[in-house]
Design a protein around this motif. Sequence first.
Motif, short mmCIF file in Angstrom:
data_model
loop_
_atom_site.label_atom_id
_atom_site.label_comp_id
_atom_site.label_asym_id
_atom_site.label_seq_id
_atom_site.Cartn_x
_atom_site.Cartn_y
_atom_site.Cartn_z
N LEU A 461 59.56 -18.66 -0.98
CA LEU A 461 60.72 -19.53 -1.23
C LEU A 461 61.87 -19.11 -0.31
O LEU A 461 62.17 -17.93 -0.17
CB LEU A 461 61.16 -19.44 -2.69
N LYS A 462 62.55 -20.08 0.27
CA LYS A 462 63.69 -19.79 1.14
C LYS A 462 64.97 -20.35 0.52
O LYS A 462 65.03 -21.55 0.21
CB LYS A 462 63.47 -20.41 2.53
N GLN A 463 65.96 -19.47 0.36
CA GLN A 463 67.23 -19.94 -0.21
C GLN A 463 68.03 -20.68 0.84
O GLN A 463 68.00 -20.35 2.03
CB GLN A 463 68.06 -18.77 -0.76
N ASP A 464 68.73 -21.69 0.40
CA ASP A 464 69.62 -22.45 1.29
C ASP A 464 70.58 -21.47 1.96
O ASP A 464 71.21 -20.65 1.29
CB ASP A 464 70.40 -23.49 0.47
N PRO A 465 70.70 -21.51 3.28
CA PRO A 465 71.57 -20.54 3.98
C PRO A 465 73.06 -20.82 3.83
O PRO A 465 73.90 -19.97 4.12
CB PRO A 465 71.14 -20.68 5.44
N ASP A 466 73.42 -22.03 3.39
CA ASP A 466 74.82 -22.41 3.33
C ASP A 466 75.53 -21.79 2.12
O ASP A 466 74.89 -21.34 1.17
CB ASP A 466 74.96 -23.93 3.26
N VAL A 467 76.87 -21.80 2.19
CA VAL A 467 77.69 -21.36 1.06
C VAL A 467 78.51 -22.55 0.57
O VAL A 467 78.57 -23.60 1.22
CB VAL A 467 78.62 -20.18 1.43
N LEU A 468 79.14 -22.35 -0.56
CA LEU A 468 79.93 -23.43 -1.16
C LEU A 468 81.36 -23.43 -0.63
O LEU A 468 81.93 -22.37 -0.33
CB LEU A 468 79.95 -23.28 -2.68
N ASP A 469 81.91 -24.61 -0.54
CA ASP A 469 83.33 -24.78 -0.22
C ASP A 469 84.17 -23.87 -1.13
O ASP A 469 83.91 -23.75 -2.33
CB ASP A 469 83.70 -26.25 -0.45
#
Length: 912
Positions: A461-469
Amino acid sequence: MKGIELEKAYNPKDFEDRIYRDWDSKGYFRPASDEQSPVHHTYLDNSKNAAVSKYTVVIPPPNVTGVLHMGHGLNNTLQDIVVRYHRMKGDNTLWIPGTDHAGIATQNVVERALKKEGKSRNDLGREKFIERTWEVTHEHHDTIVKQQKKLGNSVDWNRERFTYDEGLSKAVRDVFVTLYERGLMYKGQRLVNWCPRCGTALADDEVDHVDTQGAMYHLYYEYADGSGKIEVATTRPETFFGDTAVAVNPSDERYTALVGKMLKLPLTGKEIPIIADEYVDKEFGTGMVKITPAHDPNDWEVGKRHNLEVINLLNPDGTLNENVPEKYRGLKCEQARKLVIEDLTAAGLFKGEEKMVHSVGHCYRCKTVVEPYLSYQWFVKMKPLADKALKAWRDGEIVFYPRKWENTYCRWLENIRDWCISRQIWWGHRIPAWYCECGETIVSREDPVCCPKCGAGADKLKQDPDVLDTWFSSWLWPFSTLGWPETTEDLKAFYPTTALVTAYDIIFFWVARMIMAGLEFTGKAPFKDIYIHGLVRDKQGRKMSKSLGNGIDPLEIIDQYGADALKFTLSFLCAQGQDILVDNDSFKMGSKFCNKIWNASRYILGNLEGRTLIPVKDEELTELDRWIYSELNKAASAAREALDNYRYNDASSAVYEFFWNEFCDWYVEATKLSFWHGDEHEKDRAVSVLLNILEESLRLMHPFVPFVTEEIYSKLPLAQIVENRKKAGNCSVLSNSVYDGMLINAPYPEPGAGREDKNISLRFDSLKEIIGKVRALRTECGIEPAAKINVALKIEKGSSAEVAREKSDMMSLLAGLSKVEFIDKTPEKAIGTVGSGFEAFLLVDENINKDQLKTRFTKEIEKAQKSCQMSQNKLNGNFAKNAPAEVVQQERDRLAESQQRIEKLEGYLKSL
């Protein structure tokens, strides 16, 4: 008793830091319901008899990378005033401090530092980069906390929060998953605002639109069949490689027959159709609009309606990509634009350009031009949330101060678009979404151990690389800081919070979003009162900024004048709905007020030498005493009413006018008669009343100037004051009994109907008017303050001015008179003035040099005549025709004023 010595000169550096440490270490910033609070026992006693009101404020968290500027100084000051006021009112008061991790801004700071070292974040890797960012965060956080303490913020440091701490991270993750479960969160390919410098998407309200010099470029597109060409116009000719249609209005008869015809895209040979869409304004330009769905929000909507191809032309760094001819690839937009125009010109397909100024979006953090960019991002569906927030306002659950900001709030919510919340950076809350090779997306409150669809392990499983605003964490601030999603004691006791104090420039970013989040996740609006203050600007009205070099460091002001001077000046100038214009010298006003408080207190405490403090009952009060108590009552009433409605300047003005004018300039001066001519008992009585009034005045002023009032309060003989007030039977003219402790938790003066006497106020208003008129005559005649003069008064029978007959000794003291005569006829050789129910005459006798007066008045008349002539010349010339109406009226007023002065001075000469 012994006199109490205050230092001769007011020096805030002697005590401000010491007092702040005392307040904090002794627990005075804690809510009264905390067992560690020094007034917890009082809270328990009060709560047995009645429900104790609570007052909760959360601080707008400053970015952890920044330092506090004057805007923060204003915002923190206004919160501190209302928090101190409600604490003194007896409310269970909590002010929560904290800082914001500021994703893009903080990452920029660290990346700039790395660039100086010749490195990038990729050189460090994600984990090491985040470690480096934490180091910067801790360093800046410590600086901000020190600054807030210097300002005197009475926040509960035990409850300090950070938008990236463990508790808030849990809240953020819970909210993300909950929104996903409720169908309010989705990931999709859409046109977003993209900052090439920061390398991330931005929300609509993170884009600053700036008027920029540009041009409208006119191009020719040829028909595919070779039958001719059409003209289109664009501000960005380099984007035409992404055109997938040209649109006309369906009702435009000029082009009805052309709909469906094919055009040849310049320099490529690609064919695109002419389509019909209502979006096109047929009156604008040629009525033909190129449609580039991947690079314009409006074109994106047209493209969706007509199922047009979407061609992205940009790389993430803002350069042109493989979807343009090879010669343009890798170029920045401005570079490509120049080359494209050259090539179009050579092909005979460029008509020309028109210079123009147009609005261009810039990144709110780094100021780089923002590009519309096609990208897969996470979005929150905002309309269902916005509808609840609008209803809360319509139902009166939230109230704006001033009310005008309700219109801004409504407009934004009514036209809201989905919120792009994913950011392509490393510093921030990682998006809790994982992707499996089988195509499954897993959104979870806990890290998944396997794929629920195919059973693949966590390593697959790969976690989304982005972060939240960043705003995704701060929109939860009012309840996440109190422990939500857990049902904590703080959440039960202090939520919803009471008030939000913030500037108008983040109504979209923060205020409206907090209301939406509060309603969605707690079922309650997060606060009732929303006070929106203006911005601090320089004297020219310009916003303070580094580029202009016009900023004012609040710490430099504190170092020069003290925190109280800064706080009082800002509150005094803070009128609802207006910006504040200041320079460094503006803060002299607050400093002078603090000096006045210090010197008046020093005089009163010095007069305790050899005196005995005694109980003073109602019947032992003089008319002068009853007058000052009445004025104190009015000031307390005005201050309370103004603070309850967030009218800071009205509240500051009320306490200023009372202490400086009524108390110091009139009452304290008038009591000198008791010390000069009274017997020992009268002196004891007078100083006891003076001390009572001083004690209450310090409580009245404390929220606005907390340090100097606390320092003076600590010097008062409180035990003796308490004992005497008890013996006096809690006189009706006195407000609350004193509090034997630190002033920060003393009761705020509470006005009562029985403490005002309108008849006494009327009499003393008349007395003050008479004295004021006489003082003005002295000034007009240039008579030195120390020189004694003789005055005659002609009093209208039955008027309130008859008080002068009873108070001639007070008049003599306060106006510097050697004799007061009461007359029935106008005297000869006298200069007169008129007031309500009286005429006052300065007698021109042996005490006054008549020749000097004649010379003075003659010169003043000549000066006024010159002013008249200048005004008349302006009003008779072109000035009156060309100048703005308000400027012309000012000149007319100036002329009338000069004419009245000439008339008055000629009257003085005639009298002589």
